[in-house]
Write a protein that holds these residues in place. Structure first.
Motif, PDB file in Angstrom:
ATOM      1  N   LEU A   1      -4.901   4.939  -7.095  1.00  0.00           N
ATOM      2  CA  LEU A   1      -3.754   4.128  -7.500  1.00  0.00           C
ATOM      3  C   LEU A   1      -2.513   4.438  -6.656  1.00  0.00           C
ATOM      4  CD1 LEU A   1      -2.303   2.167  -9.403  1.00  0.00           C
ATOM      5  CD2 LEU A   1      -2.111   4.021 -11.080  1.00  0.00           C
ATOM      6  N   GLY A   2      -2.195   5.704  -6.495  1.00  0.00           N
ATOM      7  CA  GLY A   2      -0.998   6.059  -5.740  1.00  0.00           C
ATOM      8  C   GLY A   2      -1.076   5.651  -4.284  1.00  0.00           C
ATOM      9  N   GLU A   3      -2.269   5.748  -3.680  1.00  0.00           N
ATOM     10  CA  GLU A   3      -2.418   5.438  -2.261  1.00  0.00           C
ATOM     11  C   GLU A   3      -2.290   3.946  -1.978  1.00  0.00           C
ATOM     12  OE1 GLU A   3      -5.986   7.178  -0.745  1.00  0.00           O
ATOM     13  OE2 GLU A   3      -5.297   9.243  -1.103  1.00  0.00           O
ATOM     14  N   ILE A   4      -2.855   3.104  -2.847  1.00  0.00           N
ATOM     15  CA  ILE A   4      -2.761   1.665  -2.584  1.00  0.00           C
ATOM     16  C   ILE A   4      -1.335   1.167  -2.837  1.00  0.00           C
ATOM     17  CG2 ILE A   4      -3.564   1.020  -4.905  1.00  0.00           C
ATOM     18  CD1 ILE A   4      -4.197  -0.875  -1.580  1.00  0.00           C
ATOM     19  N   ILE A   5      -0.636   1.756  -3.804  1.00  0.00           N
ATOM     20  CA  ILE A   5       0.760   1.361  -4.016  1.00  0.00           C
ATOM     21  C   ILE A   5       1.628   1.801  -2.835  1.00  0.00           C
ATOM     22  CG2 ILE A   5       2.822   1.806  -5.420  1.00  0.00           C
ATOM     23  CD1 ILE A   5       1.066   1.691  -7.880  1.00  0.00           C
ATOM     24  N   SER A   6       1.383   2.997  -2.315  1.00  0.00           N
ATOM     25  CA  SER A   6       2.128   3.461  -1.141  1.00  0.00           C
ATOM     26  C   SER A   6       1.891   2.551   0.054  1.00  0.00           C
ATOM     27  CB  SER A   6       1.721   4.896  -0.788  1.00  0.00           C
ATOM     28  OG  SER A   6       2.133   5.795  -1.795  1.00  0.00           O
ATOM     29  N   ALA A   7       0.629   2.080   0.205  1.00  0.00           N
ATOM     30  CA  ALA A   7       0.311   1.156   1.295  1.00  0.00           C
ATOM     31  C   ALA A   7       1.069  -0.159   1.120  1.00  0.00           C
ATOM     32  CB  ALA A   7      -1.194   0.912   1.346  1.00  0.00           C
ATOM     33  N   HIS A   8       1.117  -0.658  -0.110  1.00  0.00           N
ATOM     34  CA  HIS A   8       1.892  -1.875  -0.376  1.00  0.00           C
ATOM     35  C   HIS A   8       3.363  -1.663  -0.036  1.00  0.00           C
ATOM     36  CE1 HIS A   8      -0.490  -5.087  -2.360  1.00  0.00           C
ATOM     37  NE2 HIS A   8      -1.337  -4.106  -2.646  1.00  0.00           N
ATOM     38  N   ASP A   9       3.912  -0.534  -0.448  1.00  0.00           N
ATOM     39  CA  ASP A   9       5.325  -0.266  -0.200  1.00  0.00           C
ATOM     40  C   ASP A   9       5.623  -0.226   1.299  1.00  0.00           C
ATOM     41  OD1 ASP A   9       5.975  -0.183  -2.887  1.00  0.00           O
ATOM     42  OD2 ASP A   9       5.707   1.988  -3.057  1.00  0.00           O
ATOM     43  N   GLU A  10       4.706   0.357   2.087  1.00  0.00           N
ATOM     44  CA  GLU A  10       4.891   0.394   3.537  1.00  0.00           C
ATOM     45  C   GLU A  10       4.881  -1.009   4.130  1.00  0.00           C
ATOM     46  OE1 GLU A  10       2.811   3.313   6.011  1.00  0.00           O
ATOM     47  OE2 GLU A  10       2.041   4.186   4.150  1.00  0.00           O
ATOM     48  N   ILE A  11       3.904  -1.813   3.724  1.00  0.00           N
ATOM     49  CA  ILE A  11       3.789  -3.179   4.246  1.00  0.00           C
ATOM     50  C   ILE A  11       5.000  -4.010   3.855  1.00  0.00           C
ATOM     51  CG2 ILE A  11       2.564  -5.370   3.867  1.00  0.00           C
ATOM     52  CD1 ILE A  11       1.221  -3.734   5.978  1.00  0.00           C
ATOM     53  N   ARG A  12       5.475  -3.853   2.628  1.00  0.00           N
ATOM     54  CA  ARG A  12       6.576  -4.678   2.138  1.00  0.00           C
ATOM     55  C   ARG A  12       7.874  -4.416   2.921  1.00  0.00           C
ATOM     56  NH1 ARG A  12       5.619  -6.865  -3.067  1.00  0.00           N
ATOM     57  NH2 ARG A  12       7.770  -6.556  -3.759  1.00  0.00           N
ATOM     58  N   LYS A  13       7.991  -3.243   3.528  1.00  0.00           N
ATOM     59  CA  LYS A  13       9.175  -2.941   4.341  1.00  0.00           C
ATOM     60  C   LYS A  13       9.156  -3.706   5.659  1.00  0.00           C
ATOM     61  CE  LYS A  13       9.774   1.742   2.491  1.00  0.00           C
ATOM     62  NZ  LYS A  13       9.684   3.198   2.822  1.00  0.00           N
ATOM     63  N   ILE A  14       7.965  -3.890   6.226  1.00  0.00           N
ATOM     64  CA  ILE A  14       7.866  -4.521   7.548  1.00  0.00           C
ATOM     65  C   ILE A  14       7.345  -5.954   7.482  1.00  0.00           C
ATOM     66  CG2 ILE A  14       7.587  -2.312   8.742  1.00  0.00           C
ATOM     67  CD1 ILE A  14       4.580  -2.803   8.804  1.00  0.00           C
ATOM     68  N   ASN A  15       6.715  -6.310   6.367  1.00  0.00           N
ATOM     69  CA  ASN A  15       6.095  -7.633   6.216  1.00  0.00           C
ATOM     70  C   ASN A  15       6.190  -8.043   4.744  1.00  0.00           C
ATOM     71  OD1 ASN A  15       4.525  -9.933   6.324  1.00  0.00           O
ATOM     72  ND2 ASN A  15       2.630  -8.906   6.922  1.00  0.00           N
ATOM     73  N   PRO A  16       7.405  -8.325   4.272  1.00  0.00           N
ATOM     74  CA  PRO A  16       7.618  -8.546   2.833  1.00  0.00           C
ATOM     75  C   PRO A  16       6.872  -9.735   2.264  1.00  0.00           C
ATOM     76  CG  PRO A  16       9.576  -9.146   4.092  1.00  0.00           C
ATOM     77  CD  PRO A  16       8.666  -8.439   5.036  1.00  0.00           C
ATOM     78  N   ASN A  17       6.505 -10.687   3.108  1.00  0.00           N
ATOM     79  CA  ASN A  17       5.772 -11.857   2.621  1.00  0.00           C
ATOM     80  C   ASN A  17       4.258 -11.709   2.757  1.00  0.00           C
ATOM     81  OD1 ASN A  17       8.155 -13.307   1.972  1.00  0.00           O
ATOM     82  ND2 ASN A  17       8.403 -13.866   4.132  1.00  0.00           N
ATOM     83  N   TYR A  18       3.815 -10.541   3.180  1.00  0.00           N
ATOM     84  CA  TYR A  18       2.384 -10.271   3.353  1.00  0.00           C
ATOM     85  C   TYR A  18       1.726 -11.274   4.298  1.00  0.00           C
ATOM     86  CZ  TYR A  18       2.667  -7.162  -0.778  1.00  0.00           C
ATOM     87  OH  TYR A  18       2.980  -6.161  -1.679  1.00  0.00           O
TER      88      TYR A  18
END
Length: 245
Positions: free
Chosen positions: A174-191
């Motif tokens: 759980l913690g790792e996939i949320i951290s991955a989302h948080d990283e992506i959202r900083k550089i690619n907020p619209n996925y």
């Protein structure tokens, strides 16, 4: 540690919706039962699944909660409103799960309209994720895969024996996939171009591991898929009857 299913069904199913049918595909009925209920029951009945969280289309939030009660899906711990994309919907459900569970818990991220996985595939995902940190459900490709930039000419034809179809569930801590989302959202907020959790991890150059899936694990996208699902459900029911006999 808990094993948590994250079921995302926040889309409107535009490829199946027409002027006569305004219901999102996850709520279409097969043999009198909504597709999403078939999906939820797979996780409800699996002995290793402890909790279920659902991300649902905002317009159908109350309707989905009523369905959960009507069909006695007792493992549902929360329902959240989906976002602008499937990844946004998944993120919303993951954040709710994180507020109530440990970051070391295992989460199986699964399409609400992929109702024909087997119990064995769920088990394989959990085992692979506990051993390796994550699991991507995959099946070997039986057809030749073409890669084309212009949709007219193949640029690359990979060796078929090395090609797989990524499906769901896709399973992580759980913690790792949320951290991955948080990283992506900083550089690619619209996925943009992030179509699933596997591509999200690979966009960050993180390793993933494969878990063998089952061939009938289709995602309901077109009207043809509905006919296939009907046949698969009827086949499964027939096999259960023959097995008891």
């Amino acid at each position: 540690m808990n094993n948590i299913a994250i079921i995302f069904a926040g889309g409107s199913g535009t490829r199946l919706v027409n002027s006569e049918n305004k219901i999102p595909k996850q709520f279409l009925k097969i043999y009198g039962k909504p597709i999403i209920i078939y999906t939820l029951q797979l996780f409800e009945e699996h002995s290793l699944i402890d909790k279920i969280y659902i991300a649902i289309h905002p317009d159908y939030y109350d309707f989905a909660k009523d369905l959960v009660k009507r069909y006695h899906i007792t493992k549902v711990a929360g329902v959240v409103k989906g976002g602008a994309s499937s990844q946004e919907s998944i993120y919303n459900a993951l954040k709710l799960a994180q507020s109530e569970n440990s970051n070391d818990d295992i989460v199986l991220i699964h399409d609400g309209v992929r109702p024909n996985i087997t119990s064995e595939v769920i088990t394989k995902n959990i085992e692979c994720a506990r051993k390796n940190g994550n699991a991507i459900t995959c099946t070997l490709c039986f057809e030749t895969i073409l890669v084309s930039e212009n949709s007219k000419n193949p640029d690359h034809v990979p060796c078929r024996k090395n090609t797989y179809r990524a499906q769901a569930p896709q399973t992580f801590k759980l913690g790792e996939i949320i951290s991955a989302h948080d990283e992506i959202r900083k550089i690619n907020p619209n996925y943009n171009d992030i179509v699933d959790s596997c591509t999200l991890f690979h966009a960050l150059k993180k390793d993933t591991y494969m878990a063998e899936g089952n061939r009938g694990n289709i995602k309901i996208t077109t009207i043809e898929d509905l006919y296939i699902l009907r046949a698969l459900i009827r086949y499964k029911e027939d096999m259960e009857v023959f097995g008891r006999e």
